[in-house]
Design an enzyme around this catalytic site. Structure first.
Site, PDB file in Angstrom:
ATOM      1  N   HIS A 477       0.833  -1.204   0.000  1.00 37.33           N
ATOM      2  CA  HIS A 477       0.000   0.000   0.000  1.00 37.33           C
ATOM      3  C   HIS A 477       0.871   1.258   0.000  1.00 37.33           C
ATOM      4  CE1 HIS A 477      -3.651   2.350   1.283  1.00 37.33           C
ATOM      5  NE2 HIS A 477      -2.702   3.151   1.728  1.00 37.33           N
ATOM      6  N   GLU A 478       1.776   1.327   0.956  1.00 37.34           N
ATOM      7  CA  GLU A 478       2.593   2.537   1.072  1.00 37.34           C
ATOM      8  C   GLU A 478       3.528   2.689  -0.113  1.00 37.34           C
ATOM      9  OE1 GLU A 478       1.682   4.733   3.079  1.00 37.34           O
ATOM     10  OE2 GLU A 478       0.370   3.472   4.304  1.00 37.34           O
ATOM     11  N   HIS A 481       1.642   4.395  -2.848  1.00 38.49           N
ATOM     12  CA  HIS A 481       1.674   5.858  -2.669  1.00 38.49           C
ATOM     13  C   HIS A 481       3.029   6.415  -3.140  1.00 38.49           C
ATOM     14  CE1 HIS A 481      -2.017   6.696  -0.540  1.00 38.49           C
ATOM     15  NE2 HIS A 481      -1.733   5.939   0.499  1.00 38.49           N
ATOM     16  N   HIS A 484       3.283   6.802  -6.784  1.00 40.51           N
ATOM     17  CA  HIS A 484       2.465   7.934  -7.238  1.00 40.51           C
ATOM     18  C   HIS A 484       3.307   9.223  -7.189  1.00 40.51           C
ATOM     19  CE1 HIS A 484      -1.761  10.021  -6.716  1.00 40.51           C
ATOM     20  NE2 HIS A 484      -1.344  10.079  -7.961  1.00 40.51           N
TER      21      HIS A 484
HETATM   22 ZN   LIG Z   1      -2.940   5.195   2.091  1.00 38.51          ZN
END
Ligand SMILES: [Zn+2]
Length: 687
Positions: A477-478, A481, A484
């Site tokens: 998940h991290e 990010h 991104h």
């Molecule tokens: Zn998040």
């Protein structure tokens, strides 16, 4: 940029000097807490000077002399702020905590003054009104519009008295937010559950015992075992500890973080809710939730609530059925008690073993931290062609932090990635991504410095670090990010990387989690830490089949938190006198099962009260999940989870696009249409 006339003291301040480190990263080894106050003072004054000059410009407003000029201003402040926030979150101390209390209202006052500046607002408004004639590129038009909205939402269009009140509210909210998070941290630091002897350790697998020994050692208690209040320590204990009394003891303290005692946050919450409601009114919205969501993809609290409500009923039904099954298990074991909240994880684990023939303990030996990091990198290589290699000699804020250089498919330098994986007393709980520098190419190509902070338990004596499947998912998940931010390819800093709305920003991160769930990645990277054997096909199949297990519970604890957040912020006057009572009543209204507690109870709900960012916006994770569940289906429909044309579109319209388009436009450009909730409900097994 204006050259700051540095005093001799400033010249010795590493925060203000040129950074000559590799990749011009902050020289953490040279930065001392006492450098921040003078650095902030100088950087704030410099930025104020730059902005005043833009506002006072006699020339007719143009995109270049107004918007681009604002974008070029405050670079030193951005640098100092980023270094400070990195330390304040991941490696704080008494001096930094004190400074944070002092600086956070000052920063808010500074930014509020800019976004309420009448000279600037006149120029930005004039440009926005006359935008059709300016010959702007699509990105420029978007940046101008975003600025115009930000000024309006800050209250720039209001009279002087209203603006003064808004500024006072902003400063007070910033101070309260800092106080809130510091109290949660203090409560988390203050408590450990000591486990004495085999009797207390009963049920805990080897790797959890090792983690408990490592946590004790870190607190100067070598040779003993402690459980801490960080999620990656508390949750596994609640899952495995056979001692019901110890589970209860830990659970009660865990869910009461920030409540009662000297670190009680309830008065802070009441004041924040009231001030937020007042601010919303002043800027023309009926409630804080309306104010926040007007600028989000959801647009209205009703839309956010609609999604949460759609999930609530089937999730609650599933959770209640699981509860009954667990009660049956207790009865069959000869237990003479009713399942309580501190029993849920323990009996869910047993139920999982029974239903899915799968124990979490079977999986963890295959999920070694270094291999999971490699798996996250490999996923990015197969999707986007990027490569990641370790670099030495880059200064870091703690010896545990690791640094990698990230390169694009064409070999071009994309940025640095910092990984800070282990829990320690100086770190906030939770997991997050942030940047020390953001991508832009306004005057020259600036590549980002991006970091992930997690709170995994260390292996004992430097031994292997084993993760739960949830931990591994958080890691993906991290890193989603981080990508991104790392792959951002925009001109203007304002819309760089993760500069998108809160209910869209979880799309790149949650979508990334899906690749951990693929046999392609598990087969290659889930390797037994002792035998070196890859995870057997049979185990992978069971693991993937068990994905929807306990989703009733997980959806209920999440949706309850999201609804309570919206409830607090849907009060027109923000009047809450009894925070605990308000929370209780909100949960009663939706029929919260007694055996489940909100994922984040209000007194430690950092998302919502440590700052404004996720306030009235905790629903964002589920909103983004509607998108990510549907987005991953695009790969499935293509018949290949690494399908190149789909990955290319994903990179172009989502991962590299920052905030250059409205979120619904960006998603439609990627997928050809907007999603429905169906993929989400199916993924959670709630259809
Ligand atoms: Zn998040």
């Amino acid at each position: 940029m204006t050259q700051l006339s540095a005093s001799p003291a400033d010249r010795d301040n590493p925060l203000l000097a040129e950074w000559t480190t590799p990749f011009a990263t902050p020289p953490f080894a040279a930065i001392k807490p006492e450098h921040f106050a003078p650095a902030f003072a100088a950087a704030l004054a410099e930025h104020r000077g730059e902005v005043t000059a833009i506002a006072a410009d006699q020339a007719t407003p143009s995109f270049e002399n107004t918007i681009a000029a604002i974008e070029r201003s405050g670079r030193r402040l951005a640098r100092v702020s980023a270094a400070f926030h990195a330390l304040a979150g991941a490696h704080t101390n008494e001096a930094l905590l004190a400074l944070e209390r002092e600086i956070s209202p000052k920063l808010t006052a500074h930014w509020d003054a800019i976004y309420m500046d009448q000279g600037l607002f006149r120029r930005v408004s004039a440009l926005q009104q006359g935008r059709a004639a300016l010959g702007l590129s699509a990105e420029q038009a978007r940046v101008l519009e975003r600025y115009f909205i930000a000024f309006r939402r800050a209250g720039a269009g209001l009279d002087a008295a209203a603006r003064r009140r808004l500024a006072a509210i902003g400063e007070r909210l910033a101070a309260l937010g800092t106080r809130f998070s510091q109290r949660v941290l203090a409560d988390e630091q203050a408590y450990t559950l000591a486990l004495e002897g085999e009797e207390d350790l009963a049920g805990l697998p080897q790797h959890l015992r090792a983690a408990a020994r490592a946590a004790a050692e870190e607190r100067g208690l070598a040779g003993r075992h402690v459980v801490t209040l960080s999620r990656s320590s508390a949750e596994p204990f609640l899952t495995y500890a056979r001692r019901r009394d110890l589970r209860e003891k830990l659970f009660r303290v865990w869910i009461a973080r920030g409540e009662g005692g000297k670190d009680d946050n309830t008065a802070v919450i009441a004041e924040m809710v009231r001030l937020r409601a007042e601010k919303a009114k002043l800027v023309g919205y009926p409630t804080w939730a309306h104010y926040r969501l007007d600028d989000a993809m959801a647009k209205t609290p009703e839309a956010a609530r609609g999604l949460l409500t759609k999930v609530w009923a089937p999730a609650r039904g599933r959770a209640l059925a699981d509860r009954d099954a667990m009660q049956e298990l207790i009865r069959a074991e000869g237990g003479n008690f009713t399942l309580a909240a501190w029993d849920w994880r323990y009996y869910a684990e047993k139920l999982r073993k029974e239903r899915c023939d799968l124990a979490e303990g079977e999986i963890e030996p295959y999920l070694e931290l270094d291999r999971m990091i490699a798996a996250a990198f490999e996923t990015a290589r197969r999707l986007f062609g990027i490569t990641v290699t370790p670099v030495d000699g880059v200064p870091v804020w703690h010896p545990d932090v690791r640094v990698w250089e990230v390169r694009g498919a064409d070999g071009r330098h994309l940025g640095l990635f910092f990984g800070d994986y282990f829990a320690r007393p100086s770190k906030r709980s939770g997991a997050w991504m942030s940047s020390l520098r953001e991508q832009e190419k306004l005057d020259r190509e600036v590549r980002p410095l991006v970091f992930n902070v997690l709170n995994f338990s260390k292996g004992e004596n430097g031994g292997p670090v084993l993760l739960s499947f949830d931990d591994a998912r958080t890691l993906f998940h991290e890193f989603g990010h981080a990508l991104h931010a790392l792959m951002s390819d925009v001109t203007y800093p304002y819309i760089s990387g993760t500069g998108v709305s809160t209910d869209f920003v979880e799309l790149p991160s949650q979508l990334y989690e899906h690749w951990l769930d693929t046999p392609e990645i598990l087969k290659a990277f889930a390797v037994h830490h002792q035998t070196g054997e890859p995870m057997p096909d049979r185990l992978i199949e069971k693991l993937l089949a068990a994905r929807t297990f306990n989703q009733g519970f997980m959806s209920v604890e999440y949706v309850a938190s999201a609804l309570v957040d919206l409830d607090f912020h849907s009060l027109p006057e923000g009047e809450v006198t009894d925070v605990a009572g308000f929370e209780r009543a909100a949960l009663e209204r939706i029929g919260m099962p007694d055996e489940i507690v909100m994922r984040h109870r209000s007194p430690h709900f950092n998302h919502v009260f440590a700052g404004d960012h996720y306030s009235a916006a905790y629903y964002s994770y589920m909103w983004s999940e509607v998108l990510d569940a549907d987005a991953f289906n695009a790969f499935k429909e293509a018949g290949d989870v690494f399908d190149k044309p789909t990955a290319d579109r994903l990179l172009r319209f989502i991962y590299s696009a920052g905030g250059s388009r409205a979120p619904d436009e960006a998603y439609t450009a990627f997928r050809g249409r907007l999603p429905t909730e169906e993929a989400l409900l199916k993924r959670r097994g709630l259809l």
